[in-house]
Design a protein around this motif. Sequence first.
Motif, mmCIF file in Angstrom:
data_model
loop_
_atom_site.group_PDB
_atom_site.id
_atom_site.type_symbol
_atom_site.label_atom_id
_atom_site.label_comp_id
_atom_site.label_asym_id
_atom_site.label_seq_id
_atom_site.Cartn_x
_atom_site.Cartn_y
_atom_site.Cartn_z
ATOM 1 N N ALA A 188 0.813 -1.214 0.000
ATOM 2 C CA ALA A 188 0.000 0.000 0.000
ATOM 3 C C ALA A 188 0.845 1.263 0.000
ATOM 4 C CB ALA A 188 -0.920 -0.011 1.224
ATOM 5 N N ALA A 189 0.274 2.310 -0.615
ATOM 6 C CA ALA A 189 0.867 3.655 -0.598
ATOM 7 C C ALA A 189 2.327 3.677 -1.014
ATOM 8 C CB ALA A 189 0.719 4.268 0.801
ATOM 9 N N THR A 190 2.630 2.936 -2.077
ATOM 10 C CA THR A 190 4.013 2.889 -2.579
ATOM 11 C C THR A 190 3.989 3.122 -4.083
ATOM 12 O OG1 THR A 190 4.533 1.253 -0.867
ATOM 13 C CG2 THR A 190 6.138 1.528 -2.635
ATOM 14 N N GLY A 191 4.148 4.372 -4.491
ATOM 15 C CA GLY A 191 4.142 4.703 -5.910
ATOM 16 C C GLY A 191 2.771 4.528 -6.541
ATOM 17 N N ASP A 192 2.759 4.317 -7.851
ATOM 18 C CA ASP A 192 1.506 4.129 -8.590
ATOM 19 C C ASP A 192 0.987 2.704 -8.464
ATOM 20 O OD1 ASP A 192 1.560 6.760 -9.516
ATOM 21 O OD2 ASP A 192 2.910 6.227 -11.145
ATOM 22 N N GLU A 193 1.870 1.762 -8.279
ATOM 23 C CA GLU A 193 1.496 0.370 -8.048
ATOM 24 C C GLU A 193 2.712 -0.343 -7.434
ATOM 25 O OE1 GLU A 193 0.648 -1.782 -11.683
ATOM 26 O OE2 GLU A 193 1.968 -0.474 -12.862
ATOM 27 N N ALA A 194 2.446 -1.296 -6.546
ATOM 28 C CA ALA A 194 3.547 -2.005 -5.883
ATOM 29 C C ALA A 194 3.055 -3.361 -5.399
ATOM 30 C CB ALA A 194 4.083 -1.191 -4.707
ATOM 31 N N ALA A 253 12.407 4.710 -1.079
ATOM 32 C CA ALA A 253 13.057 4.733 -2.395
ATOM 33 C C ALA A 253 12.158 5.400 -3.435
ATOM 34 C CB ALA A 253 13.405 3.307 -2.821
ATOM 35 N N VAL A 254 10.872 5.081 -3.410
ATOM 36 C CA VAL A 254 9.922 5.701 -4.336
ATOM 37 C C VAL A 254 9.845 7.210 -4.097
ATOM 38 C CG1 VAL A 254 7.463 5.896 -4.898
ATOM 39 C CG2 VAL A 254 8.535 3.641 -4.761
ATOM 40 N N ALA A 256 12.151 9.072 -2.917
ATOM 41 C CA ALA A 256 13.402 9.672 -3.388
ATOM 42 C C ALA A 256 13.364 9.903 -4.896
ATOM 43 C CB ALA A 256 14.586 8.781 -3.015
ATOM 44 N N VAL A 257 12.755 8.968 -5.637
ATOM 45 C CA VAL A 257 12.612 9.130 -7.088
ATOM 46 C C VAL A 257 11.725 10.331 -7.394
ATOM 47 C CG1 VAL A 257 11.692 8.089 -9.203
ATOM 48 C CG2 VAL A 257 12.969 6.676 -7.585
ATOM 49 N N GLN A 258 10.617 10.453 -6.687
ATOM 50 C CA GLN A 258 9.717 11.584 -6.905
ATOM 51 C C GLN A 258 10.402 12.906 -6.574
ATOM 52 O OE1 GLN A 258 6.654 9.981 -4.269
ATOM 53 N NE2 GLN A 258 5.264 9.739 -5.998
ATOM 54 N N SER A 259 11.106 12.932 -5.464
ATOM 55 C CA SER A 259 11.789 14.156 -5.041
ATOM 56 C C SER A 259 12.864 14.573 -6.040
ATOM 57 C CB SER A 259 12.411 13.939 -3.662
ATOM 58 O OG SER A 259 13.084 15.095 -3.223
ATOM 59 N N ALA A 260 13.580 13.605 -6.594
ATOM 60 C CA ALA A 260 14.638 13.909 -7.567
ATOM 61 C C ALA A 260 14.073 14.544 -8.829
ATOM 62 C CB ALA A 260 15.404 12.635 -7.925
ATOM 63 N N ASN A 261 12.787 14.313 -9.089
ATOM 64 C CA ASN A 261 12.148 14.864 -10.286
ATOM 65 C C ASN A 261 11.205 16.020 -9.966
ATOM 66 O OD1 ASN A 261 12.800 13.052 -12.823
ATOM 67 N ND2 ASN A 261 12.674 11.690 -11.042
ATOM 68 N N GLY A 262 11.407 16.625 -8.788
ATOM 69 C CA GLY A 262 10.674 17.837 -8.458
ATOM 70 C C GLY A 262 9.304 17.632 -7.865
ATOM 71 N N GLU A 263 8.991 16.419 -7.415
ATOM 72 C CA GLU A 263 7.706 16.174 -6.771
ATOM 73 C C GLU A 263 7.924 15.974 -5.284
ATOM 74 O OE1 GLU A 263 5.392 13.044 -8.311
ATOM 75 O OE2 GLU A 263 5.137 13.939 -10.281
ATOM 76 N N GLY A 264 6.931 16.380 -4.497
ATOM 77 C CA GLY A 264 7.009 16.099 -3.076
ATOM 78 C C GLY A 264 6.839 14.623 -2.876
ATOM 79 N N GLY A 265 7.887 13.925 -2.499
ATOM 80 C CA GLY A 265 7.838 12.468 -2.427
ATOM 81 C C GLY A 265 7.078 11.982 -1.233
ATOM 82 N N GLY A 266 5.796 11.650 -1.443
ATOM 83 C CA GLY A 266 5.014 11.094 -0.362
ATOM 84 C C GLY A 266 4.857 9.610 -0.491
ATOM 85 N N GLY A 267 5.265 9.049 -1.652
ATOM 86 C CA GLY A 267 5.116 7.625 -1.886
ATOM 87 C C GLY A 267 3.673 7.193 -1.967
ATOM 88 N N SER A 268 2.771 8.114 -2.235
ATOM 89 C CA SER A 268 1.349 7.762 -2.264
ATOM 90 C C SER A 268 0.986 7.097 -3.568
ATOM 91 C CB SER A 268 0.514 9.023 -2.094
ATOM 92 O OG SER A 268 -0.842 8.747 -2.305
ATOM 93 N N SER A 269 0.075 6.150 -3.497
ATOM 94 C CA SER A 269 -0.364 5.465 -4.702
ATOM 95 C C SER A 269 -1.428 6.255 -5.433
ATOM 96 C CB SER A 269 -0.929 4.077 -4.348
ATOM 97 O OG SER A 269 -2.006 4.203 -3.451
#
Length: 325
Positions: A188-194, A253-254, A256-269
Amino acid sequence: MQRRAQRDGQFDEREQRAERVRRTGGASRLLAAVVAVPVMLIAAGCSSDSGSGDDTKDSAASTGSGADAGSAASAAPTVQAAAYKKLPEACAVVSKKTLTELVPKGAAKGKEGTSSDTAARASCSWSSLANNGVKGSQFRWLNVSLLRFESDATTGDGETQAKAYYAKQVKDSQAVSGAKNVKSEPAAATGDEATSVHYDLKKSEGAFKQQTVVARVENVVVTLDYNGAGLAGDKSPSADTLTKAAEKAAKEAVAAVQSANGEGGGGSSDTSGKSPASPSPSGSASSAPSASPSRTASGSASATPGATASKAAAAAPKASASAKS
């Protein structure tokens, strides 16, 4: 006298006839000239019409070829630009606090994987062997692999490629040779799908508990492998505890990927807040990603994450077990 008068009369008649002939000839020539003028005008008009027809045809042909070119241009395939253009540093995607929990003896010793293009694929691994004296020791191994797909007219858009690779990674994780008690469940709550996959794996060093979390966020796939074992007589770790730890690290980790691309990395699905796709970079992020991060993504790059990571996870304990002795 009489003959002379006759001659004069005959001369007058000839003169009159000659005069009539001259008049008739002049009228004929005038009539011919009058008739010739319209004929010339008609001929000129026909010639002019013929030329303008050719011009019209040429113009129509040129317009038609332009329309054909426009149609061909509009028919050229277009691909949606990939949303994410880079990857974070692989050894920094999991926080120090979490690393200390997962790999207590190796938190500060992340080993970065070899990559020819770190914007397309990257990985990092940590290992920990905690010696508990006569009770034995506890072994832990963590590996995070990141693979980014670039949009390409030949292979398709980055997100579609990432979805296909994500599905393959999950399938490969569920089919590791020798795996027992394989279980899968959504993370749950890990990227778009996990998906979280866990199983038992028996090795000569001991009984290992393997956890693999595969997550996709936009056009990036994160594969996190985490395993543990009690060696030299120490008890095996709890599978539930390892699963929770692996899922926690995957969320980081997810993010961190979002943050590196300018998104607030919440890891939300929740994907409703996706940022618009950014323009495709010129050139390379896909050789796999860059001559298109996608072509090698599904080729050689797939050897880094996924199934190989699971095999490496199973093989890793050998090195640490021998290090113990």
